[in-house]
Scaffold this motif. Structure first.
Motif, PDB file in Angstrom:
ATOM      1  N   VAL A 265       0.926  -1.154   0.122  1.00 49.64           N
ATOM      2  CA  VAL A 265      -0.004  -0.106   0.036  1.00 49.64           C
ATOM      3  C   VAL A 265       0.807   1.198  -0.026  1.00 49.64           C
ATOM      4  O   VAL A 265       1.765   1.207   0.936  1.00 49.64           O
ATOM      5  N   HIS A 266       0.563   2.199  -0.824  1.00 52.33           N
ATOM      6  CA  HIS A 266       1.421   3.443  -1.019  1.00 52.33           C
ATOM      7  C   HIS A 266       0.481   4.440  -0.652  1.00 52.33           C
ATOM      8  O   HIS A 266      -0.804   4.748  -0.525  1.00 52.33           O
ATOM      9  N   LYS A 267       1.238   5.827  -0.116  1.00 52.93           N
ATOM     10  CA  LYS A 267       0.607   6.902   0.286  1.00 52.93           C
ATOM     11  C   LYS A 267      -0.196   7.699  -1.206  1.00 52.93           C
ATOM     12  O   LYS A 267      -1.330   8.002  -1.037  1.00 52.93           O
ATOM     13  N   THR A 268       0.451   7.567  -2.305  1.00 54.85           N
ATOM     14  CA  THR A 268      -0.057   8.201  -3.288  1.00 54.85           C
ATOM     15  C   THR A 268      -0.442   7.062  -4.608  1.00 54.85           C
ATOM     16  O   THR A 268       0.355   6.211  -4.549  1.00 54.85           O
ATOM     17  N   GLN A 269      -1.323   7.679  -5.513  1.00 55.93           N
ATOM     18  CA  GLN A 269      -1.394   6.679  -6.519  1.00 55.93           C
ATOM     19  C   GLN A 269      -0.407   6.462  -7.241  1.00 55.93           C
ATOM     20  O   GLN A 269      -0.005   5.625  -7.982  1.00 55.93           O
ATOM     21  N   LYS A 270       0.367   7.684  -7.690  1.00 52.65           N
ATOM     22  CA  LYS A 270       1.560   7.817  -8.381  1.00 52.65           C
ATOM     23  C   LYS A 270       2.817   6.832  -8.093  1.00 52.65           C
ATOM     24  O   LYS A 270       3.179   6.139  -8.887  1.00 52.65           O
ATOM     25  N   GLU A 271       2.863   6.733  -6.664  1.00 54.78           N
ATOM     26  CA  GLU A 271       3.924   5.765  -6.182  1.00 54.78           C
ATOM     27  C   GLU A 271       3.525   4.445  -6.399  1.00 54.78           C
ATOM     28  O   GLU A 271       4.168   3.582  -6.689  1.00 54.78           O
ATOM     29  N   ALA A 272       2.141   3.981  -6.303  1.00 55.51           N
ATOM     30  CA  ALA A 272       1.544   2.665  -6.524  1.00 55.51           C
ATOM     31  C   ALA A 272       1.597   2.417  -8.013  1.00 55.51           C
ATOM     32  O   ALA A 272       1.985   1.273  -8.364  1.00 55.51           O
ATOM     33  N   ILE A 273       1.311   3.451  -8.789  1.00 57.66           N
ATOM     34  CA  ILE A 273       1.521   2.897 -10.286  1.00 57.66           C
ATOM     35  C   ILE A 273       2.824   2.705 -10.853  1.00 57.66           C
ATOM     36  O   ILE A 273       3.171   1.642 -11.583  1.00 57.66           O
ATOM     37  N   ALA A 274       3.861   3.357 -10.124  1.00 60.58           N
ATOM     38  CA  ALA A 274       5.594   3.198 -10.415  1.00 60.58           C
ATOM     39  C   ALA A 274       5.635   1.575 -10.046  1.00 60.58           C
ATOM     40  O   ALA A 274       6.349   0.849 -10.804  1.00 60.58           O
ATOM     41  N   HIS A 275       5.097   1.347  -8.921  1.00 57.67           N
ATOM     42  CA  HIS A 275       5.648  -0.029  -8.367  1.00 57.67           C
ATOM     43  C   HIS A 275       4.815  -1.210  -9.167  1.00 57.67           C
ATOM     44  O   HIS A 275       5.409  -2.282  -9.301  1.00 57.67           O
TER      45      HIS A 275
END
Lengths: 77, 207
Positions: free
Chosen positions: A29-39
């Protein structure tokens, strides 16, 4: 064959989860959608999976395919 | 009086059909189906010769459950009219439960609103009723509908989070079917009965 999918999905607390399709457990789980998308995109590439980015309402806002080779190698044996 | 077929499983969904409510409506229908119930909408009988109000009366009589969303009774713009259909149909369902007797006294009604307590300004007769707010959020409406079924009927069931995860998986399936296979620009342009058809296919593949 069941296709492999990776999803970026909003959580109840407003964070963004990287999740395998069909699973209720988040990979991370990531704080932002951008971080989650990259991962999630990295995982989808490594697994040659379909990659779905869901909006806050659950609807698909982006999709990329890393598994569909239009000319797959043929087994000659 | 005869008990209507599937009365115990039918859920009358009294919600707006306009674009800005669409994702909430799809989330409600999905949650109803997830727990094994049959959503009944006035859309489903569009081709019959009945008047609209007769169609709605029959849906109410045939359904043990009613989900009524009052979030659009308040005009969002200065020149917009009040939306009276939803509270009117809630009133009929409430009357059916209280006045018709027999199995209809077992009816269960869920009332949804956008903001907590806002309805009291427009419909103060409902003071004291249990009304759930969803803040125009499909995730919140899924949790509200799930909790209602579990509290009223099921005693236990998959968590709201699990239903939400499945809903997201369904949205991916819907995108593949209607955008990639059928060539629609977006899943937003597909009529609700067609979305329900894809929902049934998705649930069929899960079993």
């Amino acid at each position: 064959m069941v296709k492999k999918t990776q999803h970026i999905v909003r959580t109840k607390s407003g964070e963004w989860a990287v999740k395998k399709g069909g699973s209720s457990k988040a990979t991370k789980v990531h704080k932002t959608q951008k971080e989650a998308i990259a991962h999630g995109r990295e995982i989808a590439k490594s697994q040659r999976a379909e990659f779905y980015v869901h909006g806050r309402d659950g609807k698909i806002r982006e999709k990329d395919s890393y598994g569909n080779d239009p000319c797959p190698p043929k087994d000659k044996k | 009086m005869d008990i209507p077929d599937n009365f115990e499983k039918n859920v009358f969904v009294n919600c707006p059909f306009d674009d800005d409510y669409r994702q909430l409506l799809i989330a409600i229908i999905f949650t109803v189906k997830y727990f094994g119930y049959n959503p009944r909408l006035s859309l489903e009988r569009a081709d019959s010769g009945e008047s609209r109000i007769d169609k709605i009366l029959n849906l109410i009589i045939e359904s043990k459950f009613g989900i009524h969303d009052l979030s659009r009774i308040i005009a969002s713009e200065a020149d917009e009219h009040y939306r009276m259909n939803m509270p009117f149909e809630l009133g009929i369902d409430y009357g059916c439960q209280k006045l018709r007797g027999e199995i209809w006294s077992s009816k269960k009604l869920l009332i949804l609103e956008k903001e907590r307590y806002r309805f009291q300004k427009a419909l103060s007769d409902l003071s004291g009723s249990d009304i759930k707010n969803h803040e125009d959020d499909p995730l919140k409406v899924i949790f509200a509908v799930r909790d209602w079924f579990v509290t009223e009927e099921l005693n236990r069931g998959d968590s709201g989070g699990k239903v939400w995860d499945n809903y997201n998986d369904f949205q991916a399936y819907l995108y593949d079917e209607v955008v990639e296979k059928d060539g629609h620009e977006s899943s937003d342009v597909v009529p609700i009965p067609e979305v329900i058809h894809h929902m049934d296919s998705w649930f069929g593949k899960k079993i």
